[in-house]
Design a protein around this motif. Structure first.
Motif, PDB file in Angstrom:
ATOM      1  N   VAL B 110      -7.994 -95.409 -58.302  1.00 55.22           N
ATOM      2  CA  VAL B 110      -7.160 -96.468 -58.849  1.00 55.22           C
ATOM      3  C   VAL B 110      -6.651 -96.059 -60.230  1.00 55.22           C
ATOM      4  N   ALA B 111      -7.561 -95.514 -61.028  1.00 53.60           N
ATOM      5  CA  ALA B 111      -7.159 -95.032 -62.346  1.00 53.60           C
ATOM      6  C   ALA B 111      -6.078 -93.969 -62.190  1.00 53.60           C
ATOM      7  N   GLY B 112      -6.279 -93.086 -61.241  1.00 57.16           N
ATOM      8  CA  GLY B 112      -5.347 -91.981 -61.034  1.00 57.16           C
ATOM      9  C   GLY B 112      -3.945 -92.461 -60.723  1.00 57.16           C
ATOM     10  N   ILE B 113      -3.801 -93.321 -59.726  1.00 55.85           N
ATOM     11  CA  ILE B 113      -2.441 -93.722 -59.349  1.00 55.85           C
ATOM     12  C   ILE B 113      -1.806 -94.566 -60.449  1.00 55.85           C
ATOM     13  N   THR B 114      -2.621 -95.359 -61.147  1.00 57.87           N
ATOM     14  CA  THR B 114      -2.072 -96.211 -62.196  1.00 57.87           C
ATOM     15  C   THR B 114      -1.568 -95.377 -63.376  1.00 57.87           C
ATOM     16  N   LEU B 115      -2.388 -94.431 -63.799  1.00 64.04           N
ATOM     17  CA  LEU B 115      -1.981 -93.596 -64.932  1.00 64.04           C
ATOM     18  C   LEU B 115      -0.759 -92.751 -64.558  1.00 64.04           C
ATOM     19  N   ALA B 116      -0.741 -92.251 -63.324  1.00 65.28           N
ATOM     20  CA  ALA B 116       0.404 -91.454 -62.878  1.00 65.28           C
ATOM     21  C   ALA B 116       1.678 -92.288 -62.943  1.00 65.28           C
ATOM     22  N   MET B 117       1.554 -93.528 -62.514  1.00 69.40           N
ATOM     23  CA  MET B 117       2.716 -94.411 -62.516  1.00 69.40           C
ATOM     24  C   MET B 117       3.161 -94.727 -63.957  1.00 69.40           C
ATOM     25  N   LEU B 118       2.189 -94.995 -64.833  1.00 68.38           N
ATOM     26  CA  LEU B 118       2.525 -95.382 -66.206  1.00 68.38           C
ATOM     27  C   LEU B 118       3.130 -94.233 -67.003  1.00 68.38           C
ATOM     28  N   TYR B 119       2.616 -93.020 -66.771  1.00 66.98           N
ATOM     29  CA  TYR B 119       3.019 -91.893 -67.609  1.00 66.98           C
ATOM     30  C   TYR B 119       4.093 -91.026 -66.948  1.00 66.98           C
ATOM     31  N   ALA B 120       4.598 -91.456 -65.781  1.00 71.95           N
ATOM     32  CA  ALA B 120       5.712 -90.732 -65.165  1.00 71.95           C
ATOM     33  C   ALA B 120       6.934 -90.856 -66.077  1.00 71.95           C
ATOM     34  N   PRO B 121       7.876 -89.930 -65.981  1.00 67.24           N
ATOM     35  CA  PRO B 121       9.038 -89.967 -66.884  1.00 67.24           C
ATOM     36  C   PRO B 121       9.766 -91.308 -66.855  1.00 67.24           C
ATOM     37  N   ASN B 122       9.682 -92.032 -65.734  1.00 66.43           N
ATOM     38  CA  ASN B 122      10.347 -93.341 -65.699  1.00 66.43           C
ATOM     39  C   ASN B 122       9.336 -94.484 -65.812  1.00 66.43           C
ATOM     40  N   GLY B 123       8.113 -94.162 -66.145  1.00 71.46           N
ATOM     41  CA  GLY B 123       7.068 -95.182 -66.222  1.00 71.46           C
ATOM     42  C   GLY B 123       7.107 -95.939 -67.542  1.00 71.46           C
ATOM     43  N   TRP B 124       6.304 -97.014 -67.609  1.00 68.51           N
ATOM     44  CA  TRP B 124       6.282 -97.875 -68.798  1.00 68.51           C
ATOM     45  C   TRP B 124       6.059 -97.084 -70.076  1.00 68.51           C
ATOM     46  N   ILE B 125       5.060 -96.199 -70.032  1.00 69.53           N
ATOM     47  CA  ILE B 125       4.739 -95.441 -71.245  1.00 69.53           C
ATOM     48  C   ILE B 125       5.492 -94.116 -71.236  1.00 69.53           C
ATOM     49  N   GLY B 126       5.581 -93.495 -70.066  1.00 59.46           N
ATOM     50  CA  GLY B 126       6.185 -92.170 -69.956  1.00 59.46           C
ATOM     51  C   GLY B 126       7.613 -92.118 -70.441  1.00 59.46           C
ATOM     52  N   HIS B 127       8.379 -93.204 -70.278  1.00 55.60           N
ATOM     53  CA  HIS B 127       9.802 -93.105 -70.613  1.00 55.60           C
ATOM     54  C   HIS B 127      10.027 -93.003 -72.122  1.00 55.60           C
ATOM     55  N   TYR B 128       9.090 -93.553 -72.907  1.00 57.85           N
ATOM     56  CA  TYR B 128       9.224 -93.373 -74.355  1.00 57.85           C
ATOM     57  C   TYR B 128       9.126 -91.893 -74.720  1.00 57.85           C
ATOM     58  N   PHE B 129       8.194 -91.211 -74.040  1.00 58.58           N
ATOM     59  CA  PHE B 129       8.027 -89.791 -74.327  1.00 58.58           C
ATOM     60  C   PHE B 129       9.191 -88.983 -73.747  1.00 58.58           C
ATOM     61  N   ALA B 130       9.669 -89.435 -72.586  1.00 54.32           N
ATOM     62  CA  ALA B 130      10.764 -88.723 -71.932  1.00 54.32           C
ATOM     63  C   ALA B 130      12.004 -88.688 -72.832  1.00 54.32           C
ATOM     64  N   GLU B 131      12.187 -89.766 -73.602  1.00 53.42           N
ATOM     65  CA  GLU B 131      13.321 -89.799 -74.529  1.00 53.42           C
ATOM     66  C   GLU B 131      13.276 -88.650 -75.514  1.00 53.42           C
ATOM     67  N   HIS B 132      12.050 -88.238 -75.831  1.00 57.17           N
ATOM     68  CA  HIS B 132      11.891 -87.103 -76.768  1.00 57.17           C
ATOM     69  C   HIS B 132      11.616 -85.809 -76.022  1.00 57.17           C
ATOM     70  N   ASP B 133      11.970 -85.806 -74.748  1.00 59.50           N
ATOM     71  CA  ASP B 133      11.811 -84.610 -73.933  1.00 59.50           C
ATOM     72  C   ASP B 133      10.356 -84.163 -73.792  1.00 59.50           C
ATOM     73  N   ILE B 134       9.442 -85.136 -73.814  1.00 60.65           N
ATOM     74  CA  ILE B 134       8.041 -84.778 -73.571  1.00 60.65           C
ATOM     75  C   ILE B 134       7.641 -85.314 -72.200  1.00 60.65           C
ATOM     76  N   LYS B 135       7.198 -84.427 -71.342  1.00 53.33           N
ATOM     77  CA  LYS B 135       6.717 -84.857 -70.032  1.00 53.33           C
ATOM     78  C   LYS B 135       5.196 -84.943 -70.068  1.00 53.33           C
ATOM     79  N   ILE B 136       4.662 -86.029 -69.608  1.00 54.18           N
ATOM     80  CA  ILE B 136       3.194 -86.163 -69.604  1.00 54.18           C
ATOM     81  C   ILE B 136       2.659 -86.044 -68.181  1.00 54.18           C
TER      82      ILE B 136
END
Lengths: 337, 276, 292
Positions: B110-136
């Motif tokens: 559950v942790a795995g799929i949730t974190l993957a979803m959140l930190y994906a380039p289009n995810g809630w948290i991931g997209h902030y980083f994606a703006e700065h060209d950081i992929k998590i």
């Protein structure tokens, strides 16, 4: 029920806790095992109760070997040092425990259990605490409940491990008088362990002084105090002054190396020299209640001697700090060093 | 006299110990020993060959670096969390305190799929980083994120009780001797919680080394880049390369065991310091 | 030397940080927890329910989901009691008796915690798989353990092995054996002593261990994944079912099923807090002094 202990030995690894103990506990008496920490007194008590096993030697209850009777079958009441009350049970249930775990055919009916528990709680004067839990009791109350619990199974022998050890001085004094009275009422053969000489001398019928796994002396409190059988007993019980033969051959009256033991209250003082008296200089005078305690130095800056006089005796020969006086023992005991 | 067991009046020793040893052997010891026997069929040469293969070494490197980075993050922030929970009061503190154990209770998948979803380039948290060209997600950074989640409670829970035990008097004494608040922390408080901090770090690190469920969803699992050692074991198994999988597993077991011993040593050290 | 100027928490002012430092520390700690714990927890439920209750219910009512739930419950229902009996036996032997090799035994009990979940699964494949030690024998007798339910149960027991024992051992060691000895000297039998004196004293610790053991048993992924074979509706546990749905890009269904596990985690945390509170309460009840 009498207890006979023959040639009892107990080792923990290389440590000898009990070294060839022989002891007789008379039926109905209250016996104290007295000694410093680590002298083996608790081990001896636990072995009598069947909580520990000796390496060799025998124990007889009323002439019967109890080697093959375990703790459950010895019919012994054991009062633990830290009480070991069942903390999830009320006072009532604690005392009732021994009655409730009896085999079905020996078990009493509930009303009888109730009656006997209340009887015991009345005996220890804590009937009003029946519904409390052990944590809600004071140390002295816990101790009395532990005793009531041990008595519930009508033991023929009562064993108490440092029964007053964890209590403060005032409660301690009250409880030991109470224990003495209780014993006089019940007359159960009882053995208790203590490191406090005052406690042993005040409560017990007889005292067993132990040291390093050995019995040093067995006797009445008076006996042990007045006629110590060994230097250890002399020093462990009461205050004592030591005089070495090298310096005070006069008193030891012995050729070899020896030490003379004199109690502070067995020393008499006078202002003029007498036969075999020693000159000393008074260094301190303190009146404590009914006695006056003097500290004096032998020679210029020699050993310190403690002297205890009754107030009347002191008033006859009042001395002050700096006075030279002459001391003489009324009673003396010499042991070879 | 040398005895196996000291005398006791309590019954049931033989039954209890006998059952314990039987159950331990059947469930843990015999199954684990199969690792050694299976690896033995490879021989030393084979074992060496498998475990020094480039892909294996790469996966071990990824596993270690990510675990280390996550444990360092948790050591720093875990200390702050422990400090805040012990020293300050604020609304909702008990709730926050209970929440710290979430990674122990939440299944790793559950942790795995949730974190993957959140930190994906289009995810809630991931997209902030994606703006700065950081992929998590799907990079080694994603692995660090997952392992940080998994290891979060360890440092907090080991430091918390020790920090609570630091006597106020000692701090008062230091303050009355003229030490500044920072001096008191650096010279008085930190040295007394340091062993616990290290233990928590080691526990988090050890847990991360073997972690699988939370990582595989977020890692991207690119060989040589974001493939962790446990995953490599699974892929070898799927290719029916049992010996190869076992060799890597044995190596990891040995590493975990060394870590376990180190942690026991640390705890012994920290207990000894507490007693003094 | 400047005097600090405020008072928090009843502590003396001289041993306190400035208000600014306090606020910064609290903010850092809460942000960290929010980022790594709060948001993910919220996200599970948001993703599950974001597209409405209808889809949520549909995902949960899928027969494959039901059989996964059933299998998870079976595995936990066997693993937890088995480890409970073991934990009590081990703690009784270790905490109430002195014997040689005790510390080695304690280390061995902790061993499964040090083993990667994947390795835990692997060792059972090595034993019972088609090419394993007992593989040929099992095949001859037509017994299937790996890629079947018994294998899942076995690895679940393995990964949850230490939970209850390691909760009970320190607790029972701290309680000592005075009360048990007192019970024996009052004539109680071994079982009477155990049930009437020991069990009431350890019940909260026992419950605590069971809660943790159960959470792990129901949530284990890596080890179960290795031995399961991923047969839908047959050998899938809830976590494995979540994985399959996620890999099929069926995110709503994946998070819906995952929300069950998240709920389980919340219940676990809640129960755990309550028990911790009880244990603390009980712990104070132990009058302990030094013995001779």
């Amino acid at each position: 029920m009498s207890i006979t202990i023959q040639n009892l030995n107990k080792q923990f690894g290389n440590f000898t806790a009990l070294n060839n103990i022989n002891l007789e506990v008379n039926s109905g008496e209250l016996l104290a095992l007295l000694g410093p920490s680590g002298c083996g007194k608790t081990s001896l008590l636990r072995i009598i109760g069947g909580l520990d096993v000796q390496n060799s030697g025998k124990i007889f209850f009323h002439g019967k070997d109890v080697e093959h009777r375990d703790a459950r079958e010895r019919n012994v009441g054991f009062v633990f040092q830290h009480y070991a009350l069942f903390r999830h049970m009320t006072v009532f249930e604690n005392v009732a425990f021994g009655l409730r775990v009896k085999p079905k055919k020996e078990r009493h009916i509930e009303t009888e259990i109730k009656r006997r528990v209340h009887e015991l709680l009345q005996l220890v004067q804590l009937d009003w605490l029946a519904d409390r839990y052990p944590t809600q009791l004071s140390g002295g109350q816990r101790q009395r409940i532990a005793l009531a619990r041990a008595l519930a199974v009508e033991p023929q022998i009562l064993l108490l491990d440092e029964p007053f050890g964890a209590l403060d001085t005032k409660v301690r004094k009250e409880l030991r008088r109470w224990l003495r009275r209780l014993h006089d009422e019940l007359h159960v053969t009882s053995v208790f362990v203590t490191h406090d000489q005052e406690e042993a001398l005040e409560v017990a019928d007889r005292v067993v002084v132990m040291n390093k796994g050995n019995v040093e002396q067995v006797g009445s409190p008076d006996d042990v105090y007045a006629h110590p059988a060994s230097p250890f007993v002399y020093q462990f019980i009461g205050n004592v002054n030591l005089f070495h033969s090298r310096t005070h051959a006069l008193w030891t009256q012995q050729q070899g190396d020896a030490v003379a033991y004199v109690r502070p209250h067995d020393i008499d003082i006078s202002l003029i020299p007498q036969q075999s008296s020693l000159p000393v200089v008074v260094k301190q005078v303190r009146a404590i209640g009914s006695v006056v305690r003097l500290e004096a130095a032998i020679g210029q800056d020699g050993e310190t001697v403690e002297i205890e006089l009754s107030r009347e005796r002191f008033n006859i020969t009042p001395v002050a700090v700096g006075d030279e006086v002459f001391i003489r023992p009324r009673q003396i005991k010499v042991f070879e060093a | 006299m040398a005895q196996f067991k000291a005398h006791s009046v309590l019954p049931g020793f033989n039954l209890a110990l006998g059952f314990t040893l039987l159950y331990l052997s059947l469930i843990v010891l015999i199954p684990l020993s199969s690792l050694f026997f299976k690896t033995a069929t490879l021989g030393w040469g084979g074992f060496w060959e498998v475990t020094t293969g480039e892909r294996v070494l790469a996966s071990l490197r990824v596993t270690f670096f990510a675990s280390f980075a996550a444990a360092v993050l948790n050591a720093i922030f875990g200390l702050v969390v422990a400090w805040v929970l012990v020293r300050y009061t604020f609304p909702g503190k008990r709730l926050v305190d209970a929440l710290v154990d979430l990674p122990f209770a939440l299944p790793t998948a559950v942790a795995g799929i949730t974190l993957a979803m959140l930190y994906a380039p289009n995810g809630w948290i991931g997209h902030y980083f994606a703006e700065h060209d950081i992929k998590i997600a799907y990079t080694p950074l994603g692995i660090v994120v997952a392992l940080t989640f998994i290891g979060l409670p360890f440092v907090v829970r080991t430091v918390q009780p020790v920090l609570a035990d630091v006597e106020a008097e000692i701090e008062e004494a230091a303050a009355s001797l003229g030490a500044s608040r920072w001096d008191v922390f650096r010279r008085v408080i930190f040295p007394s919680i340091y062993p616990a901090l290290l233990t928590g770090f080691a526990l988090a690190f050890a847990r991360s080394i073997g972690e699988y469920g939370s990582v595989i969803f977020i890692a991207g699992n690119m060989p040589f880049i974001s493939e962790i050692a446990p995953l490599l074991i699974v892929s070898k198994l799927e290719q029916y390369d049992y010996a190869g999988a076992t060799a890597i597993a044995l190596l990891m077991l040995i590493i975990s065991f060394i870590l376990l011993l180190a942690i026991n040593g640390l705890q012994w050290w920290s207990n000894r310091r507490e007693i003094r | 030397m400047s005097l600090p100027h405020q008072l928090i928490n009843n502590r003396k002012i001289a041993t306190h940080e400035s208000k600014a430092v306090t606020l910064v520390l609290i903010t850092v700690a809460l942000s960290y927890l929010l980022l790594f714990l709060g948001i993910p927890l919220f996200a599970v439920f948001y993703e599950a329910l974001g597209k409405g209750w209808t889809l949520y219910w549909a995902a949960l009512q899928d027969p494959d989901a039901w059989s996964a739930i059933e299998l998870t419950l079976i595995a936990a229902a066997i693993a937890v009691p088995a480890n409970l009996v073991f934990g009590v036996a081990a703690a009784w032997a270790i905490a109430k008796f002195e014997f040689r090799g005790k510390s080695v035994l304690i280390t061995l009990i902790d061993l499964p915690f040090a083993v990667s979940p994947v390795v835990s699964g692997l060792i059972y494949v090595l034993l019972f798989g088609a090419q394993g030690w007992f593989g040929p024998w099992l095949q001859e007798h037509d017994i299937k353990l790996i890629f079947a339910v018994p294998g899942i149960v076995l690895v679940t027991i393995f990964v949850t092995f230490p939970f209850i024992a390691r909760e009970l051992i320190p607790l029972m060691q701290a309680q000592g054996k005075d009360e048990e000895e007192a019970a024996i000297s009052l004539g109680a039998s071994g079982w009477q002593t155990f049930w009437r004196v020991t069990v009431p004293n350890i019940k909260w610790g026992l419950l605590y261990g069971v809660i943790l053991c159960n959470a792990r048993a129901m949530g284990e992924f890596g080890a179960v994944s290795v031995v399961s074979g991923h047969i839908r509706g047959m050998t899938n546990t809830i976590p494995l079912h979540v994985e399959i749905l996620y890999n099929e890009y069926n995110f709503v269904a994946a998070f819906s099923v995952a929300s069950l596990l998240a709920l389980l985690a919340l219940v676990t945390l809640f129960a755990k807090s309550i028990v911790e509170y009880k244990v603390k309460d009980n712990g104070d009840r132990h009058p302990h002094g030094e013995t001779e």
